[in-house]
Design a protein around this motif. Structure first.
Motif, PDB file in Angstrom:
ATOM      1  N   GLN A 175       0.836  -1.195   0.000  1.00 15.06           N
ATOM      2  CA  GLN A 175       0.000   0.000   0.000  1.00 15.06           C
ATOM      3  C   GLN A 175       0.880   1.258   0.000  1.00 15.06           C
ATOM      4  O   GLN A 175       2.080   1.207   0.264  1.00 15.06           O
ATOM      5  N   TRP A 176       0.228   2.390  -0.268  1.00 18.73           N
ATOM      6  CA  TRP A 176       0.936   3.678  -0.271  1.00 18.73           C
ATOM      7  C   TRP A 176       1.631   3.960   1.063  1.00 18.73           C
ATOM      8  O   TRP A 176       2.768   4.456   1.068  1.00 18.73           O
ATOM      9  N   GLN A 180       5.453   5.440   2.160  1.00 17.29           N
ATOM     10  CA  GLN A 180       5.684   6.547   3.094  1.00 17.29           C
ATOM     11  C   GLN A 180       6.612   6.119   4.221  1.00 17.29           C
ATOM     12  O   GLN A 180       7.457   6.897   4.686  1.00 17.29           O
ATOM     13  N   LEU A 198       3.963   5.114 -10.366  1.00 15.07           N
ATOM     14  CA  LEU A 198       3.158   4.924  -9.162  1.00 15.07           C
ATOM     15  C   LEU A 198       1.697   5.282  -9.391  1.00 15.07           C
ATOM     16  O   LEU A 198       0.808   4.762  -8.703  1.00 15.07           O
ATOM     17  N   SER A 199       1.434   6.166 -10.350  1.00 18.19           N
ATOM     18  CA  SER A 199       0.034   6.469 -10.644  1.00 18.19           C
ATOM     19  C   SER A 199      -0.673   5.255 -11.221  1.00 18.19           C
ATOM     20  O   SER A 199      -1.895   5.108 -11.097  1.00 18.19           O
ATOM     21  N   TYR A 202      -0.646   2.637  -7.948  1.00 17.99           N
ATOM     22  CA  TYR A 202      -1.499   3.104  -6.843  1.00 17.99           C
ATOM     23  C   TYR A 202      -2.425   4.215  -7.351  1.00 17.99           C
ATOM     24  O   TYR A 202      -2.184   5.403  -7.085  1.00 17.99           O
ATOM     25  N   ASN A 205      -3.457   7.888  -5.732  1.00 19.59           N
ATOM     26  CA  ASN A 205      -2.519   8.188  -4.635  1.00 19.59           C
ATOM     27  C   ASN A 205      -2.394   9.701  -4.449  1.00 19.59           C
ATOM     28  O   ASN A 205      -2.653  10.481  -5.375  1.00 19.59           O
ATOM     29  N   LEU A 211       5.506  11.912  -0.151  1.00 26.39           N
ATOM     30  CA  LEU A 211       6.450  10.911   0.344  1.00 26.39           C
ATOM     31  C   LEU A 211       7.702  11.583   0.893  1.00 26.39           C
ATOM     32  O   LEU A 211       8.243  12.504   0.259  1.00 26.39           O
TER      33      LEU A 211
END
Length: 295
Positions: A175-176, A180, A198-199, A202, A205, A211
């Motif tokens: 998960q995001w 982080q 990442l788009s 996730y 997001n 981040l």
């Protein structure tokens, strides 16, 4: 530009050790050889110390002989670079992005080791610098990540390069919040690459800006060092990850459908590639890791 025959006579006298021997080697009379040397001495001063049965170069003679030898070497290099007869002899200049350059450079060194007459001049650079270097004839071949629209350039597909989410080995990233927790190892193209990949992995997001950044380097060969040490994650092209010395310290996270860039081989459109450049491109296109694939 000095008379080439005068310089040949002077250099032959220096190499044979005498005017008579030089005349015989050149198929000239001794008087002709002596006259050629006198013409040069009129400009440069005494070139030989003449003793019975022995001659010796003066400092001016040493300097002129070095000039003649340098000129001969330069002429041989020029002829080799302009000739297609020996395609693995001469110089090839190649400028590429850092990621694929890491994969290319050891291969280029292997070619040069196996073909001692070949000199490969390679440089890492971003796309804008690559385009300018090829347009300004500083490099004959280049690789870029975006196909140029400039009509002065020919661009053909060379290989494909996917973006990868790379985390320390043993990390479980689902998960995001996992990203982080790890923190981002940034590099000059890091935010753009991370946003693109990442788009997709996730959707929805909150953005790369949310981040924490745990490091930055502009040296492509070093980007994965902090990741391997557990200091964060990064997004990097596949060729850079495949060239890393400690793959066991890394894990590539499956992001589903890959984000793939085509790398374009470019050269000036106004003239054909040299024989050496054509030979090098043919060799590289046969390397399995550069053959186009979907990864």
């Amino acid at each position: 530009m000095h008379n080439p025959q005068w310089l040949r006579s002077f250099a032959t006298v220096a190499s044979t050790g005498g005017f008579t021997r030089a005349a015989h080697a050149l198929g000239l009379t001794q008087a002709a050889v002596s006259q050629h040397v006198r013409h040069l001495e009129a400009e440069f001063g005494p070139l030989f110390i003449r003793r019975p049965r022995q001659i010796e170069l003066t400092p001016a003679g040493v300097a002129l002989l070095a000039y003649v030898e340098d000129t001969a070497r330069a002429e041989r290099r020029l002829r080799a670079s302009l000739s297609d007869a020996d395609t693995d002899v001469g110089e090839v200049s190649f400028i590429t992005p850092g990621s694929v350059g890491l994969a290319l450079y050891p291969i280029l060194l292997d070619y040069q080791h196996n073909h001692p007459g070949l000199c490969i001049r390679h440089r890492f650079a971003p796309d804008p610098d690559i385009l300018q270097a090829v347009l300004q004839k500083q490099y004959e071949l280049g690789l870029v990540t975006l196909r140029p629209e400039d009509p002065r350039l020919v661009a053909t597909p060379f290989t494909e390069e996917s973006l990868e989410l790379v985390v320390p080995a043993g990390e479980n990233v689902e998960q995001w919040p996992d990203l982080q927790r790890l923190g981002f190892i940034d590099h000059p193209d890091g935010r753009g690459m991370a946003t693109r990949l990442l788009s997709r992995r996730y959707p929805g997001n909150p953005g790369i800006g949310t981040l924490p950044v745990h490091g930055f380097t502009n040296q492509v060969a070093l980007i994965l060092e902090p990741v391997a040490r557990g200091l964060g994650f990064t997004v990097i092209p596949r060729h850079a990850r495949e060239s890393f010395a400690h793959p066991e310290a890394l894990r590539v996270v499956d992001c589903g459908d890959p984000v793939i860039d085509t790398l374009w081989l470019i050269h000036r459109a106004e003239w054909p590639l040299s024989g050496q450049a054509r030979w090098l491109v043919e060799q590289l296109r046969g390397v399995p890791r550069f053959q186009q694939r979907r990864s």
